[in-house]
Write an enzyme that holds these catalytic residues in place. Structure first.
Site, mmCIF file in Angstrom:
data_model
loop_
_atom_site.group_PDB
_atom_site.id
_atom_site.type_symbol
_atom_site.label_atom_id
_atom_site.label_comp_id
_atom_site.label_asym_id
_atom_site.label_seq_id
_atom_site.Cartn_x
_atom_site.Cartn_y
_atom_site.Cartn_z
ATOM 1 N N CYS A 1 52.196 30.762 42.764
ATOM 2 C CA CYS A 1 51.141 29.742 42.780
ATOM 3 C C CYS A 1 51.638 28.297 42.819
ATOM 4 O O CYS A 1 51.113 27.503 43.614
ATOM 5 C CB CYS A 1 50.163 29.965 41.632
ATOM 6 N N ARG B 1 60.810 38.794 37.430
ATOM 7 C CA ARG B 1 60.374 38.603 36.052
ATOM 8 C C ARG B 1 61.324 39.321 35.108
ATOM 9 O O ARG B 1 61.751 40.445 35.379
ATOM 10 C CB ARG B 1 58.937 39.114 35.860
ATOM 11 N N GLN C 1 54.447 40.605 45.954
ATOM 12 C CA GLN C 1 53.002 40.741 45.839
ATOM 13 C C GLN C 1 52.317 40.429 47.172
ATOM 14 O O GLN C 1 52.832 39.639 47.956
ATOM 15 C CB GLN C 1 52.457 39.767 44.786
ATOM 16 N N ASP D 1 50.189 38.368 47.756
ATOM 17 C CA ASP D 1 49.657 37.244 46.997
ATOM 18 C C ASP D 1 48.966 36.247 47.918
ATOM 19 O O ASP D 1 49.393 36.043 49.052
ATOM 20 C CB ASP D 1 50.816 36.560 46.271
ATOM 21 N N HIS E 1 46.336 32.410 47.657
ATOM 22 C CA HIS E 1 45.594 31.436 46.875
ATOM 23 C C HIS E 1 44.578 30.759 47.787
ATOM 24 O O HIS E 1 44.910 30.368 48.909
ATOM 25 C CB HIS E 1 46.537 30.419 46.245
ATOM 26 N N LYS F 1 39.672 35.953 34.870
ATOM 27 C CA LYS F 1 39.945 36.741 36.072
ATOM 28 C C LYS F 1 39.134 38.024 36.095
ATOM 29 O O LYS F 1 38.674 38.531 35.067
ATOM 30 C CB LYS F 1 41.433 37.074 36.164
ATOM 31 N N HIS G 1 43.380 32.469 42.542
ATOM 32 C CA HIS G 1 44.565 33.313 42.684
ATOM 33 C C HIS G 1 44.066 34.730 42.974
ATOM 34 O O HIS G 1 43.221 35.246 42.230
ATOM 35 C CB HIS G 1 45.370 33.348 41.382
#
Length: 584
Positions: A276, A305, A323, A325, A327, A409, A457
């Site tokens: 992000c 991570r 991911q 992912d 945004h 979320k 997100h």
């Protein structure tokens, strides 16, 4: 009048009580044993012991038999509230209990539960009498080592895991389910199908083999194509970014323990755990107008991570992952439309992977205790997400305090073929990261003034690695044809049909079908067995008739057969199965 309990509360009490019964049985065998803790857990219970010798598997049967004897005596579970001084006196010969008592707050109620000849430090609750537990519905499952209080500097105890159900039928069902889980274990199948491997010296990192990477790329390209339909732009951000960026985003204060930190030229950097902040940095390049919104920005971002080694699990829980992912930068008024669009996309994509609406559970996760921002901002973001759910007609459960540190979320959980739950998709409403107080993103509104965008997100699959693990276990390695590394195995029944087999293989390959040719000198049945072991969806069997008539005989991995299909028709038939995402 007896207490009204839910089904879950009843089984919890049985499991907690059975843990006590197991401890009593162990003390009968080892009178000098030191007992630690024995909670109920999902599907069962455990108890930790300090014993004079190492337990063997055969000890479990002896303990089980004694547990049944204790249950059959029908002892009641009776609570007693005592003072700290009395508790310390009662457990003077049990050092682990003494430590627990000493660690209790001064004003804490200290209670014991008596059952038969056993007494334990416990706050309950329990069944009223052991006769409420079916002795045929218990089974001790395994023995493991466990450090006292999870601290590797403390004594290593022996943990006995067990399970208990309402009756013998439920226990058999559970044990059969465990056997099925073993067969479907993605780590076992990953090795058998030559998809990937992992090594102990590099925990949480995956070495993808060609077959596994084929599945990975197929999924990645599928996601990319679906996102392009909704006008996402695809970007790529650095894997290493400076401490200063993570401080501004809030990750350094709220997430640092999960980040890998490095240093260069006396400056601190972190391997990105998420994408992000990088996407906000891209959004900030150049002047954005309200006419540019919503701006949907996607990345197959490689994240790292620092997960605890004990939490790692095959490819389901790793340290390095990617991911799907994205945004969405939008105005407050656009939130509802964007959530609706996302939910429609998510459901459509899950359906292509074999998960219908009945396989999806939605949770609304509210503000966590560890968060950034003012309550007024959280009220605003939670209200916006709730309104979006209303517009989308989305039913959900509330998950109190489970939101991200920057916003509430929605979490989308998949229920697999064995009834297990996997949290995959998510969409989060974030007023904070792009704000002036954080990463300072802005756009020019209709009023010609600067405004901070709202940042959504979102991910559908989540970690691609974990999602592939879910698919391996969902399908027991027998992937839908569109995902399978090899979609067709061409099998000539004898060497003299190899030339025709090469022609068939070339035609399949030209059509974009993933195909292999087994032109070995093995017998036909051995070739079929090998293809079935690889869980290849379709086998094209070629013999004299097939060659002379320009046909193939199709054998499915299920055993179903289609004899004498014209070659061109067979190619189109396979393409149809692939394009419609059929399961076989």
């Amino acid at each position: 009048m007896s207490e009204k309990l839910t089904k879950e509360e009843k089984i919890f009490r049985k499991r907690h009580s059975t843990a006590h019964i197991m401890a009593e049985a162990v003390l009968q065998i080892f009178p000098d044993a030191k007992i630690a803790i024995g909670p109920a857990i999902d599907d069962g219970f455990y108890y930790d012991f300090d014993l004079p010798r190492k337990l063997k598997e055969e000890d479990l049967e002896d303990i089980e038999n004694r547990m049944r004897d204790i249950i059959n005596k029908g002892a009641s579970f009776d609570k007693e509230v005592i003072s700290r001084e009395v508790a310390l006196e009662r457990f003077a010969d049990q050092p682990y209990k003494v430590e627990l008592i000493n660690d209790l707050p001064e004003d804490a109620e200290i209670s014991l539960y008596h059952s038969g000849d056993f007494v334990d430090l416990c706050k309950g609750p329990h069944v009223e009498n052991s006769s409420q537990i079916d002795p045929r519905a218990i089974k001790l499952m395994s023995i493991a080592g466990a450090y006292w209080r999870g601290d590797s500097t403390r004594p290593m105890l022996q943990r006995i895991y067990g399970t208990v159900w309402n009756n013998a039928k439920e226990l058999r069902f559970y044990l059969n389910k465990l056997e099925e889980l073993k067969k479907r274990d993605h780590r076992k199948l990953g090795k058998e199908l030559d998809l990937f491997h992992m090594v102990d010296e590099n925990p949480g990192q995956i070495f993808w083999h060609d077959k596994g990477w084929s599945i990975y790329l197929t999924i990645q390209n599928y996601v990319r194509n679906r996102l392009s339909e909704q006008n996402y732009i695809e970007v790529h951000t650095p894997s290493v970014m400076p401490k200063s960026l993570w401080e501004r985003s809030g990750h350094w204060a709220k997430y640092k323990e999960n980040m890998f930190i490095t240093e260069s030229e006396k400056r601190e950097f972190a391997l990105k755990p998420m994408n992000c902040p990088g996407h906000v940095e891209i959004f900030k390049q150049g002047i954005k107008s309200y006419r540019d919104l919503p701006l949907r920005m996607a990345e197959f971002g490689s994240c790292t991570r620092n997960e605890a080694s004990g939490a790692l699990h095959g490819i389901m829980r790793v340290r390095g992952f990617v991911q799907d992912d994205a945004h969405i930068f939008c105005t407050e008024e656009q939130i509802a439309d964007e959530v609706v669009l996302f939910v429609d996309l998510l459901k459509s994509m899950y359906k292509d992977f074999g998960f219908g609406d009945d396989n999806i559970i939605v949770k609304f996760s509210t503000r966590p205790e560890k968060r950034i921002g003012e309550d007024a901002t959280w009220d605003r973001s939670e209200g916006a997400l709730a309104n979006a759910c209303k517009v989308a007609g989305l039913e959900y459960e509330i998950a109190e305090g489970e939101g991200a540190f920057y916003g509430p979320k929605l979490e989308f959980t998949l229920v697999d073929a064995l009834g297990r739950h996997w949290q995959c998709g998510t969409i989060q409403v974030d007023y904070l990261l792009p704000s002036n107080d954080r990463l300072n993103a802005s756009y020019i509104g209709e009023d010609d003034n600067k405004h901070s965008p709202v940042m959504l997100h979102r991910a559908v699959l989540g970690s691609l690695e974990r999602f592939i693990g879910i698919l391996i276990e969902q399908y027991a390695g027998a992937f839908p044809v569109w995902l399978n590394p090899t979609q067709v195995m061409v099998i000539p029944v004898a060497q003299n049909f190899n030339e025709y087999a090469q022609k068939v293989t070339a035609q399949l390959k030209a059509a974009g079908i993933r195909v292999k040719l087994d032109d070995s000198d093995n017998r036909m049945n051995a070739k079929i067995r090998a293809a079935q072991n690889e869980k290849i969806p379709y086998m094209f069997i070629l013999g004299e008739r097939e060659e002379s008539e320009n046909q193939v005989s199709v054998r499915l991995r299920t055993g179903e057969q289609h004899q004498g299909m014209p070659l061109e028709e067979s190619v189109n038939w396979v393409l149809g199965k692939i394009n419609t995402k059929e399961l076989i």
